[in-house]
Design an enzyme around this catalytic site. Structure first.
Site, PDB file in Angstrom:
ATOM      1  N   LYS A   1     -59.269 -16.162 -42.958  1.00  0.00           N
ATOM      2  CA  LYS A   1     -58.554 -15.601 -41.489  1.00  0.00           C
ATOM      3  C   LYS A   1     -58.899 -16.591 -40.507  1.00  0.00           C
ATOM      4  O   LYS A   1     -59.539 -16.994 -39.834  1.00  0.00           O
ATOM      5  CB  LYS A   1     -58.697 -14.240 -41.668  1.00  0.00           C
ATOM      6  CG  LYS A   1     -58.568 -13.736 -40.559  1.00  0.00           C
ATOM      7  CD  LYS A   1     -56.980 -13.458 -41.079  1.00  0.00           C
ATOM      8  CE  LYS A   1     -56.525 -12.900 -41.435  1.00  0.00           C
ATOM      9  NZ  LYS A   1     -54.934 -13.462 -42.395  1.00  0.00           N
TER      10      LYS A   1
ATOM     11  N   ASP B   1     -59.702 -17.139 -48.597  1.00  0.00           N
ATOM     12  CA  ASP B   1     -58.768 -16.845 -49.514  1.00  0.00           C
ATOM     13  C   ASP B   1     -58.141 -18.227 -50.446  1.00  0.00           C
ATOM     14  O   ASP B   1     -57.400 -17.572 -51.171  1.00  0.00           O
ATOM     15  CB  ASP B   1     -57.407 -16.339 -47.985  1.00  0.00           C
ATOM     16  CG  ASP B   1     -56.975 -15.453 -47.520  1.00  0.00           C
ATOM     17  OD1 ASP B   1     -57.977 -15.421 -47.047  1.00  0.00           O
ATOM     18  OD2 ASP B   1     -56.714 -14.682 -47.469  1.00  0.00           O
TER      19      ASP B   1
END
Lengths: 339, 339
Positions: free
Chosen positions: A239, A228
């Protein structure tokens, strides 16, 4: 073109429901509630949302348009804090609006719509390049472990880590995948299984806590997953559960790879300590589909992401090839010039 | 006394439902479906089930009684393969039946009922001794991580690892607990939270994949959890996800303790490689409360347990004190004499 259509990922795999909207607030809500998720997909959605927002502005005054468009982008930027693709996409559309500031408002709107569409196309191209660069890592007979969802659903079209597996499969390699279910929101169980099934790639779903045992039993040959946000030194936010997989892979001597486009790199921060980690509602842990799995009011911590230090990462697959440690060196050519 | 009453743990925390039965088949079903679970609780339930089975035998012939009672014990033994307390309890009631073989069938039945009741009482005593021995490990201000459920629900009455925390709390120590939710069956989310809440011990529920990050952040001071079977060298089978926690604790320099009564030790096997690990229905991974969380027919692996090698274990809390490595030495006095 004045509307955006997106697949509501919260309903998968039970239902393929598409949302269609002309209102950029709906796009923000979709990002916030994870109807749309995955760093690259969030980036494209943000650009689309910004374009919708621009179209909704009723002014013909260039200065007022710029100012209100900036407000809209700020609003979209607040939807989620960790995935840097969100800010990258908004910076890019803001730049387009500025570059064409001397044109009519209608012309700027058209440029913004085009830019959002270009970004969707680019995402697909980038993903496919990344997949080609990364597929050399996959060999016949391997058992690959992945976490969360990094397929077409998480991106504009093709996938990052799952794109690498897809390209390897399309190149005729035969392997199988261990899919971490990825609690709390079960992106592995719901989405990765669904995508691998459609691609015809054999997989087995496991609870996150079982990965270590499979590694101990020698049944995991390689780990590949997404990101991310990646800091300048290679520290990677992904995650929740990713850092756990990284330490376990390290302990068992299993190579751990990240696949992410350059738009996921945040060269403005030196390391992972500077990555803001989103904490989401405890109900995502205590409830499943509205049903409680814990006593009423049970306190729960719901960190949406964790940060994996760069020393656990064997390589980062990008559209420019596989970056190898030390990442500060391998990434140097792709660092934007300092302003 | 001719019936057994047990709390159906599958309904917790939503509902406190008690099952009452005179039929030993119901006890087998309760063990098999996890209405009753936790190694010590399974042991006591097995003895209770065997007593119910004995009561149901309509013969007055001693030899026929012994033979049919052995069949019943074999049937109960097949309910679950990993928790050794099941076999330990059955061996014990079989021995009682044999020792009184020259008495009337009615007298033997009475002995078996008494033995099952004694085992329930002993389990409570054993747990409390273990808790007292172990509570020295807990210090004020600690943040303790646990996995699965090891409280009163998992035992006859008091708890193993949770019993240690309970005794520490009752001794006035103040600390908090990270509760791994423990997928797939969420014994942490459903049961450990429920018990800690009742005891007034502060806790925070987390997805299993978040434990590593909390360790990395320095927010875990100690791990303590239970066991389903411990081999002669200290290798420990416990709920899936335990090995993962052990490796992560090791990597982060966090002491990792197991709490289990001596009835959980299987001195007949030299190491963990000889522990049979139960593989349960894939639906426990793909479904939650009957609702699918994965595509229809998604292949899933549901290992109910994993084995943690003894070198990851700082100590094993038993009713005879804390056993320290090397376990073959510390456990020597408690090894049954070779036959």
């Amino acid at each position: 073109v004045d509307k955006v259509k997106l697949l509501d990922q919260r309903r998968l795999p039970a239902e393929e429901l598409y949302l269609e909207t002309r209102d950029y607030h709906d796009v923000i809500e979709a990002i916030r509630t994870l109807a749309i998720r995955g760093a690259p997909a969030i980036g494209v959605a943000a650009a689309m949302g910004a374009a919708l927002g621009a179209l909704s502005l009723d002014t013909r005054d260039g200065k007022e348009f710029q100012s209100r468009f900036q407000d809209i982008c700020r609003e979209i930027a607040a939807a989620r804090p960790t995935a840097v693709n969100l800010f990258w996409a908004l910076d890019r559309v803001l730049l387009v609006a500025q570059e064409h500031a001397d044109e009519s408002v209608d012309a700027i709107k058209a440029h913004l719509v085009t830019e959002a569409q270009t970004m969707l196309k680019e995402d697909d191209t980038t993903n496919r390049r990344m997949a080609q660069a990364g597929q050399v890592l996959i060999r016949d007979g391997q058992r690959v472990l992945t976490h969360c969802n990094t397929g077409a659903l998480a991106t504009g079209a093709y996938g990052t880590a799952l794109g690498v597996l897809r390209a390897a499969w399309e190149a005729g390699k035969r392997f199988s995948v261990w899919v971490d279910e990825t609690r709390p929101l079960l992106q592995g169980a719901r989405l990765t299984t669904w995508e691998l099934g459609k691609l015809g790639i054999p997989y087995t779903l496991i609870p996150d806590g079982a990965a270590a045992t499979l590694m101990h039993q020698g049944k995991v040959d390689l780990v590949i997953l997404g990101a991310d946000r990646i800091a300048a030194n290679g520290d990677t936010a992904n995650k929740i559960g990713t850092y756990s997989v990284a330490v376990l892979a390290h302990h068992h001597g299993i190579p751990f790879y990240v696949a992410a486009p350059l738009s996921t790199f945040d060269f403005s921060i030196p390391d992972g300590d500077h990555i803001p980690v989103e904490e989401r509602d405890a109900e995502e842990v205590t409830h499943l589909w509205g049903q409680s799995v814990a006593p009423a009011g049970a306190p729960a911590l719901n960190l949406a992401f964790d940060v994996t230090p760069h020393d656990f990462i064997a390589g980062i697959v990008t559209e420019k090839g596989i970056m190898e440690p030390p990442f500060t060196s391998s990434l140097k050519p792709y660092r934007p010039a300092q302003g």
